[in-house]
Design a protein around this motif. Sequence first.
Motif, PDB file in Angstrom:
ATOM      1  N   ASN A  38       0.751  -0.884   0.410  1.00 28.32           N
ATOM      2  CA  ASN A  38       0.157  -0.185  -0.240  1.00 28.32           C
ATOM      3  C   ASN A  38       1.056   1.171  -0.101  1.00 28.32           C
ATOM      4  N   TYR A  39       2.385   1.488  -0.324  1.00 26.48           N
ATOM      5  CA  TYR A  39       3.304   2.594  -0.047  1.00 26.48           C
ATOM      6  C   TYR A  39       4.275   2.022  -1.165  1.00 26.48           C
ATOM      7  N   VAL A  60      -0.811   5.488  -7.947  1.00 23.48           N
ATOM      8  CA  VAL A  60      -2.820   5.228  -7.012  1.00 23.48           C
ATOM      9  C   VAL A  60      -3.175   4.190  -8.142  1.00 23.48           C
ATOM     10  N   HIS A  98      -4.056   2.079  -5.381  1.00 26.96           N
ATOM     11  CA  HIS A  98      -5.560   2.509  -4.274  1.00 26.96           C
ATOM     12  C   HIS A  98      -6.391   1.948  -5.658  1.00 26.96           C
ATOM     13  N   PHE A  99      -6.548   2.621  -6.570  1.00 22.59           N
ATOM     14  CA  PHE A  99      -7.059   2.164  -7.892  1.00 22.59           C
ATOM     15  C   PHE A  99      -6.643   1.323  -8.713  1.00 22.59           C
ATOM     16  N   GLU A 159       2.339   8.755   6.615  1.00 23.83           N
ATOM     17  CA  GLU A 159       2.025   8.132   5.803  1.00 23.83           C
ATOM     18  C   GLU A 159       3.324   7.067   6.391  1.00 23.83           C
ATOM     19  N   LYS A 176     -10.163   9.973  -7.172  1.00 25.03           N
ATOM     20  CA  LYS A 176     -11.658   8.859  -6.785  1.00 25.03           C
ATOM     21  C   LYS A 176     -13.073   9.701  -6.985  1.00 25.03           C
ATOM     22  N   SER A 178      -1.580  13.648  -1.724  1.00 26.37           N
ATOM     23  CA  SER A 178      -2.714  13.046  -1.365  1.00 26.37           C
ATOM     24  C   SER A 178      -4.400  14.054  -2.166  1.00 26.37           C
ATOM     25  N   LEU A 229      -4.913  11.773  -5.301  1.00 26.77           N
ATOM     26  CA  LEU A 229      -5.723  10.850  -5.120  1.00 26.77           C
ATOM     27  C   LEU A 229      -7.100  10.661  -5.008  1.00 26.77           C
ATOM     28  N   ASP A 230      -7.322  12.256  -4.161  1.00 29.28           N
ATOM     29  CA  ASP A 230      -8.587  12.496  -3.849  1.00 29.28           C
ATOM     30  C   ASP A 230      -9.229  13.051  -5.235  1.00 29.28           C
TER      31      ASP A 230
END
Length: 279
Positions: free
Chosen positions: A8-9, A189, A192-193, A41, A231, A224, A227-228
Amino acid sequence: MEFSGTKNYISTSDLTVAVNAAISIEKPLLVKGEPGTGKTELARQIAKSLDLSIIEWNIKSTTKAQQGLYEYDAISRLRDSQLGDNKIENVNNYIKKGKIWSSFETNEKSVLLIDEIDKADIEFPNDLLQELDKMEFYVYETGQLVKANKRPIVIITSNNEKELPEAFLRRCFFHYIQFPSIETLKKIVEVHFPSIKKKLLDLALNRFFEIREIPGLKKKPSTSEALDWIKLLLVEDINPEDLKKDCKDILPKLHGALIKNEQDIHLFEQLAFISRGDR
């Protein structure tokens, strides 16, 4: 005990080297970088990767170094003495342990995150020099010397809003997190997706980096915020062709996730006006 990132990182090679070097020489790792580049994070993912607990100390402008060690509540003790409360006989009833003390007393190695140290006043870092060097401190009210059972991995973050004292810097291993390249951001990205379509990803990130490169922008959007925004593009099922149609001088779709102040919105409006005049 070695960190190499997690699923995840995404950790770049230079960041991985810095983390492991700091762990090896048992020095605090001072991580600087733009807000939103994953500094906080990082500490959480180090803890997760090494299967360690994490203790987070979030610094505010009013935070004092002493609060990280302990706080003695003399006022409550005085009040209780006036009320005839027997608990005043034990001074430990009026001592509140801080985050550093908590990290010292764990029987297993832990990660101690001191987050956004540059928010505090200039003397804050210097007030912690001995405690972070020797991993011990003295509790004057009880005469107790508190020593770390296991030296924690100390991660200190800074948004680079103010300079830190040289004496403090000498005691840290330093790493500056560069804003990720477009290729690195693509990998982030995709973590996360994972189901995002390549065309949408490519167009969105190209648009994102165009925005960051606009001269005069007061606040560049962060990782961040990227990413928002992506999304939101997925939730709203934005057609990639709609992103393609946008010229670089107009506000992007769902711009509220990226542009966070009226000065930058006004800048885009000016650029759009100039662009229309040039056609």
